[in-house]
Scaffold this active site. Structure first.
Site, PDB file in Angstrom:
ATOM      1  CG  ASP A   1      61.153-102.296  71.942  1.00 25.11           C
ATOM      2  OD1 ASP A   1      61.547-101.289  71.829  1.00 25.11           O
ATOM      3  OD2 ASP A   1      60.501-102.660  71.448  1.00 25.11           O
TER       4      ASP A   1
ATOM      5  CG  ASP B   1      66.565-105.815  70.032  1.00 23.47           C
ATOM      6  OD1 ASP B   1      65.461-105.844  68.856  1.00 23.47           O
ATOM      7  OD2 ASP B   1      66.497-106.406  71.229  1.00 23.47           O
TER       8      ASP B   1
END
Length: 190
Positions: free
Chosen positions: A13, A11
């Site tokens: 953020d 991922d």
């Protein structure tokens, strides 16, 4: 027949860079989490390919445009190069939640795109790392080995919530941050 690709899906953020409640909207707001870029570089140096799967609904919401997103990714790549690292590809969902697309996590569309691009099955061999339940839901639906980092959204997760997540996402491994994840992977791989 060559070695199977060693792939890790991250991922963005809250896993690689600091997350914001009001979205990361510009290159100035894209701030790496301490140790994250070095962790990616270490993984690369040991033969791991790193790919990003990220929801970027700020595009669909009109909070930033493709030029801003590209500038953030260019900045990330420039900083990674300084550490001897790289990201092979970035897969992102530009849609707002109400668009009901298949690529927005917790749905597995981004992971399916990655499997197709690399011509591999993700089942049981690909590690996926994120800071939220929806990251792990998308990863496990696609068959990835799930890892939670206690940064970003998970930074404030209580022990009770971590236990509930363990019960919901079978086999999840929990790490302090991306550097701790890399340490575990590099010390458990042949």
């Amino acid at each position: 027949m060559g070695q199977p690709i060693k792939l890790i899906i991250l991922d963005r953020d809250g896993t690689i860079n600091e997350d914001r409640d009001d979205y990361v909207k510009s290159v100035d707001e894209w701030v790496p989490i301490p140790g994250a870029l070095e962790a990616i570089a270490r993984l690369n140096q040991y033969g791991w390919h790193v790919v990003i799967a990220t929801n970027q609904s700020g595009l669909g919401r009109g909070l930033f445009d493709m030029d801003a997103l590209n500038a953030m990714h260019q900045r990330m790549n420039e900083l990674l190069v300084r550490h001897g690292g790289r990201v092979d590809a970035i897969f992102f969902c530009p849609h707002a939640p109400e668009d009901n697309c298949r690529c927005r996590k917790p749905l597995p569309g981004l992971f399916e795109q990655i499997a197709e691009r690399y011509g591999i099955s993700l089942a049981g061999t690909v590690h996926a790392v994120g800071d939220s339940l929806r990251d792990l839901q998308a990863a496990t639906t696609a068959g990835c080995l799930p890892h939670l980092v206690l940064t970003g959204k998970a930074a404030r997760m209580s022990a009770d919530k971590q236990q509930a997540l363990r019960e919901q996402i079978k086999g999840v491994k929990i790490h302090a941050d991306l550097a701790a994840f890399a340490h575990v992977i590099l010390n458990s791989s042949p």
